[in-house]
Design an enzyme around this catalytic site. Structure first.
Site: not given
Ligand SMILES: NC(=O)c1ccc[n+]([C@@H]2O[C@H](COP(=O)([O-])OP(=O)(O)OC[C@H]3O[C@@H](n4cnc5c(N)ncnc54)[C@H](OP(=O)(O)O)[C@@H]3O)[C@@H](O)[C@H]2O)c1
Length: 256
Positions: A140, A153
């Site tokens: 991130s 985080y």
């Molecule tokens: N959105 C942002 O602003 C942002 C910014 C920077 C970085 N990121 C990073 O991008 C990545 C993806 O996030 P996103 O934004 O796409 O959020 P998201 O829509 O909430 O997706 C998160 C994914 O991680 C899975 N996950 C969460 N907890 C889990 C667990 N205990 N076991 C297995 N799978 C798990 C969820 O699946 P289930 O719930 O089905 O388990 C989901 O598929 C993350 O690493 C996040 O930190 C996001």
């Protein structure tokens, strides 16, 4: 035989979009998350494309190991590992539940590290020479600075960036690509799950499709660090130019 990409967190958001892109590029998929229903939906959307679904909770201490054993039971090898699963928690460190923060470290740090350790030997042996293989870890822009009210985080993402950059250097010359994707605010379930929907962080978001596109292309090109979006890139550069104490204050302001 198609090369295989294992993508964690493919049930939604950035991981879901990355899964579509790797499938389109010809990779067989292994998709991992807790929500089996959503993973099965993604498999259905991809029609006849070869997809293996692994429903696993990566916050469980044995989660990563279970994924590895399930992949082996299916007789699969992994040529690309995308460690995308992750989540954040918004709030004062001492007020947030310790158990939830430990779960976050388990998913964002431990599972990512373990999966990389388990699958690297396979990747190094993999014979595909004309299609990229290696590791794409999702950190991130939070990796570049301290983040008050999301302290654990931000620290977890600093780990992902540092670990992945070091690994890239170790694996130079092996034919493996090792990249870190550093998205800025992205319109996914992340903020709702982090209890951060009311913060200034959500003011300027990118779509998960655009973030995944830049991440995928950056990985294919072998980039070291991929920061999607011009604004995020310029903010990452300016963060490096200011004292970390000031960066922490700015991050605190953005979280209010
Ligand atoms: N959105 C942002 O602003 C942002 C910014 C920077 C970085 N990121 C990073 O991008 C990545 C993806 O996030 P996103 O934004 O796409 O959020 P998201 O829509 O909430 O997706 C998160 C994914 O991680 C899975 N996950 C969460 N907890 C889990 C667990 N205990 N076991 C297995 N799978 C798990 C969820 O699946 P289930 O719930 O089905 O388990 C989901 O598929 C993350 O690493 C996040 O930190 C996001």
């Amino acid at each position: 035989m198609k090369p295989t990409a294992l993508i964690t967190g493919a049930s939604g958001g950035i991981g879901y979009e990355l899964a579509h892109l790797f499938a389109k590029a010809g990779y067989e998929l292994i998709i991992v998350a807790r929500s089996e229903i959503k993973l099965q939906q993604l498999k259905t959307e991809l029609n006849d494309h070869p997809v293996t679904v692994i429903a696993e909770d990566l916050s469980h201490p044995n989660g990563a190991e279970n994924v590895y054993h399930k992949v082996k039971e299916e007789g699969k090898t992994v040529e690309v590992l995308v460690n995308n699963a992750g989540f954040g928690l918004n709030g004062a460190f001492e007020e947030l539940s310790l158990k939830e923060q430990k779960n976050m470290l388990q998913v964002n740090v431990h599972a990512l590290t373990e999966l990389t350790h388990y699958f690297l030997p396979d990747m190094k042996k993999a014979p595909f020479l004309n299609i990229p293989k290696g590791v794409l870890n999702v950190a991130s822009v939070a990796a570049f600075q301290p983040g008050p009210r999301m302290a654990v985080y931000y620290a977890s993402k600093a780990y992902v960036l540092s670990f992945t950059e070091a690994l890239r250097e170790e694996l130079r010359g092996t034919g493996l690509t090792v990249s870190t994707l550093c998205p800025g605010a992205t319109d996914t379930n992340f903020f709702k799950n982090a209890n951060a929907e009311e913060t200034k962080l959500v003011k300027r978001t990118m779509t998960p499709k655009d973030v995944a596109n830049e991440g995928f292309l950056g990985f294919i090109k072998g980039k070291r660090v991929i920061i999607p979006g011009t604004l995020n890139r310029s903010m990452a550069v300016s963060t490096k130019l200011i004292p970390r104490s000031v960066a922490a204050k700015l991050a605190h302001y953005m979280d209010s």
